[in-house]
Design a protein around this motif. Structure first.
Motif, PDB file in Angstrom:
ATOM      1  N   GLU A 177     -24.480  10.619 -39.726  1.00  0.00           N
ATOM      2  CA  GLU A 177     -24.076  11.761 -38.905  1.00  0.00           C
ATOM      3  C   GLU A 177     -22.635  12.170 -39.190  1.00  0.00           C
ATOM      4  O   GLU A 177     -21.768  11.312 -39.325  1.00  0.00           O
ATOM      5  CB  GLU A 177     -24.147  11.341 -37.421  1.00  0.00           C
ATOM      6  CG  GLU A 177     -25.298  11.941 -36.669  1.00  0.00           C
ATOM      7  CD  GLU A 177     -25.267  11.559 -35.192  1.00  0.00           C
ATOM      8  OE1 GLU A 177     -26.207  10.893 -34.778  1.00  0.00           O
ATOM      9  OE2 GLU A 177     -24.305  11.914 -34.483  1.00  0.00           O
ATOM     10  N   GLU A 178     -22.402  13.475 -39.250  1.00  0.00           N
ATOM     11  CA  GLU A 178     -21.039  14.019 -39.376  1.00  0.00           C
ATOM     12  C   GLU A 178     -20.237  13.391 -40.506  1.00  0.00           C
ATOM     13  O   GLU A 178     -19.148  12.888 -40.302  1.00  0.00           O
ATOM     14  CB  GLU A 178     -20.286  13.799 -38.053  1.00  0.00           C
ATOM     15  CG  GLU A 178     -20.578  14.881 -37.030  1.00  0.00           C
ATOM     16  CD  GLU A 178     -19.619  14.830 -35.836  1.00  0.00           C
ATOM     17  OE1 GLU A 178     -18.514  15.364 -35.974  1.00  0.00           O
ATOM     18  OE2 GLU A 178     -19.993  14.233 -34.811  1.00  0.00           O
ATOM     19  N   ARG A 179     -20.801  13.442 -41.713  1.00  0.00           N
ATOM     20  CA  ARG A 179     -20.097  12.864 -42.862  1.00  0.00           C
ATOM     21  C   ARG A 179     -19.763  13.920 -43.906  1.00  0.00           C
ATOM     22  O   ARG A 179     -19.458  13.592 -45.045  1.00  0.00           O
ATOM     23  CB  ARG A 179     -20.943  11.751 -43.494  1.00  0.00           C
ATOM     24  CG  ARG A 179     -21.365  10.640 -42.558  1.00  0.00           C
ATOM     25  CD  ARG A 179     -20.211   9.960 -41.865  1.00  0.00           C
ATOM     26  NE  ARG A 179     -19.289   9.391 -42.821  1.00  0.00           N
ATOM     27  CZ  ARG A 179     -18.218   8.665 -42.517  1.00  0.00           C
ATOM     28  NH1 ARG A 179     -17.950   8.441 -41.253  1.00  0.00           N
ATOM     29  NH2 ARG A 179     -17.445   8.187 -43.440  1.00  0.00           N
ATOM     30  N   ASN A 180     -19.845  15.171 -43.568  1.00  0.00           N
ATOM     31  CA  ASN A 180     -19.556  16.264 -44.515  1.00  0.00           C
ATOM     32  C   ASN A 180     -20.440  16.214 -45.760  1.00  0.00           C
ATOM     33  O   ASN A 180     -20.006  16.582 -46.849  1.00  0.00           O
ATOM     34  CB  ASN A 180     -18.078  16.249 -44.947  1.00  0.00           C
ATOM     35  CG  ASN A 180     -17.134  16.506 -43.780  1.00  0.00           C
ATOM     36  OD1 ASN A 180     -17.572  16.895 -42.694  1.00  0.00           O
ATOM     37  ND2 ASN A 180     -15.855  16.299 -43.983  1.00  0.00           N
ATOM     38  N   ILE A 181     -21.645  15.758 -45.616  1.00  0.00           N
ATOM     39  CA  ILE A 181     -22.557  15.650 -46.760  1.00  0.00           C
ATOM     40  C   ILE A 181     -23.120  17.048 -47.093  1.00  0.00           C
ATOM     41  O   ILE A 181     -23.614  17.752 -46.219  1.00  0.00           O
ATOM     42  CB  ILE A 181     -23.716  14.683 -46.431  1.00  0.00           C
ATOM     43  CG1 ILE A 181     -23.154  13.274 -46.251  1.00  0.00           C
ATOM     44  CG2 ILE A 181     -24.794  14.711 -47.514  1.00  0.00           C
ATOM     45  CD1 ILE A 181     -24.094  12.309 -45.565  1.00  0.00           C
TER      46      ILE A 181
HETATM   47  C1  LIG Z   1     -15.017  16.356 -42.748  1.00  0.00           C
HETATM   48  O1  LIG Z   1     -14.239  17.517 -42.983  1.00  0.00           O
HETATM   49  C2  LIG Z   1     -13.321  17.809 -41.956  1.00  0.00           C
HETATM   50  C3  LIG Z   1     -12.684  19.154 -42.261  1.00  0.00           C
HETATM   51  O2  LIG Z   1     -12.315  19.255 -43.600  1.00  0.00           O
HETATM   52  C4  LIG Z   1     -12.322  16.666 -41.833  1.00  0.00           C
HETATM   53  O3  LIG Z   1     -11.400  16.928 -40.800  1.00  0.00           O
HETATM   54  C5  LIG Z   1     -13.084  15.376 -41.541  1.00  0.00           C
HETATM   55  O4  LIG Z   1     -12.209  14.279 -41.501  1.00  0.00           O
HETATM   56  C6  LIG Z   1     -14.153  15.121 -42.588  1.00  0.00           C
HETATM   57  N1  LIG Z   1     -14.970  13.998 -42.175  1.00  0.00           N
HETATM   58  C7  LIG Z   1     -15.343  13.020 -42.995  1.00  0.00           C
HETATM   59  C8  LIG Z   1     -16.166  11.956 -42.396  1.00  0.00           C
HETATM   60  O5  LIG Z   1     -15.003  12.980 -44.163  1.00  0.00           O
END
Ligand SMILES: *[C@@H]1O[C@H](CO)[C@@H](O)[C@H](O)[C@H]1NC(C)=O
Length: 275
Positions: free
Chosen positions: A49-53
């Motif tokens: 979840e919420e890993r920018n994948i």
């Molecule tokens: C995902 O991207 C956001 C915005 O660029 C950043 O703030 C966040 O730390 C990132 N999360 C991960 C898990 O890399």
């Protein structure tokens, strides 16, 4: 000294339990960094979840173990069949809250073991004829909070084990005839769409096994045509939870609950009841 003892203890405890827990070789590389993983009864739960994948190919899944894959709140925009080929042991797949706009026909073809699919809160506008091709074991499909306007006639045809279908908060104006003919639905959520009526022939006749049907917040048109729905609901209410139908039109019935409108009011005065 104390930290050292604690460390040794936990080391031996882990060693002891290794006989019970199948070896780490089954676990995937993605568990080291991108996702957190837990194994229970021979099934791996990968939580990403919420890993920018942005690509499914970033995830490495186990090849010999069934798994649940949670990709809620990521950046997936496109899915293609090749990307999903590696997920053939998936039991559930959560793709909610991504940015998926389109599902190419047959995209899930490899997922014959999948029982649960969440594609809610994306940007889908259409469920096509072959969108869900191959999901022969799917029991639960959550597609609410998209922009689905069009559902093609055969969209759910192959989902012969589907019991729960969640479609609330889309923009569906009508559902094609016979859409659930081969689908053994027990729960259907149609709240928050733009439906005006549900006919008996080609629709209600096929959902006789329903246990819960949610219909609130649509554009119900309370004329003689909706009489079939009213009668069907009266008959079903003894055995099922059926949501309330509140009329949206005609103007003089706006806000009135369909169940409380007398049959002759629905069909009078211009359209006589044809029996
Ligand atoms: C995902 O991207 C956001 C915005 O660029 C950043 O703030 C966040 O730390 C990132 N999360 C991960 C898990 O890399």
């Amino acid at each position: 000294m104390l930290p050292c003892i604690v460390f040794l203890c936990s080391f031996f405890a882990a060693a002891c339990f290794q006989d019970i827990q199948p070896s780490k070789a089954f676990l995937s590389e993605s568990c080291d960094s991108l996702c957190t993983c837990e194994e229970k009864d021979g099934i791996l739960y990968l939580n990403c979840e919420e890993r920018n994948i942005s690509k499914i190919s970033q995830i490495k899944v186990p090849s010999a173990l069934p798994f649940h894959l949670n990709l809620y709140k990521n950046d997936l925009v496109e899915l293609c069949a090749e990307d999903l080929e590696g997920l053939k042991n998936a039991v559930s797949l959560h793709l909610g809250a991504n940015s998926i706009q389109e599902l190419e026909p047959g995209v899930f073809s490899a997922l014959g073991s999948l029982k649960k699919l969440h594609i809610n809160s994306n940007f889908l506008v259409m469920l096509k004829e072959d969108t869900f091709h191959g999901l022969v074991n799917l029991e639960f499909l959550q597609a609410d909070t998209n922009f689905i306007r069009v559902v093609e006639p055969g969209a759910f045809n192959k989902l012969i084990r589907l019991k729960v279908l969640i479609l609330n908060d889309n923009t569906i104006k009508f559902l094609p005839s016979n859409i659930f003919r081969f689908v053994p639905l027990t729960h259907l959520d149609l709240r928050g769409n733009q439906l005006q009526t549900l006919p008996y022939v080609g629709f209600l006749e096929h959902i006789g096994r329903i246990m819960e049907l949610l219909l609130e917040d649509n554009d119900w048109m309370c004329d003689c045509e909706i009489l079939h729905l009213k009668i069907w609901m009266e008959n079903m209410r003894a055995q099922s939870a059926i949501g309330e139908v509140v009329c949206s039109s005609p103007h003089h019935l706006r806000g009135t609950i369909l169940a409380k409108i007398k049959r002759d009011v629905l069909c009078a005065p211009l359209t006589p009841i044809s029996t």
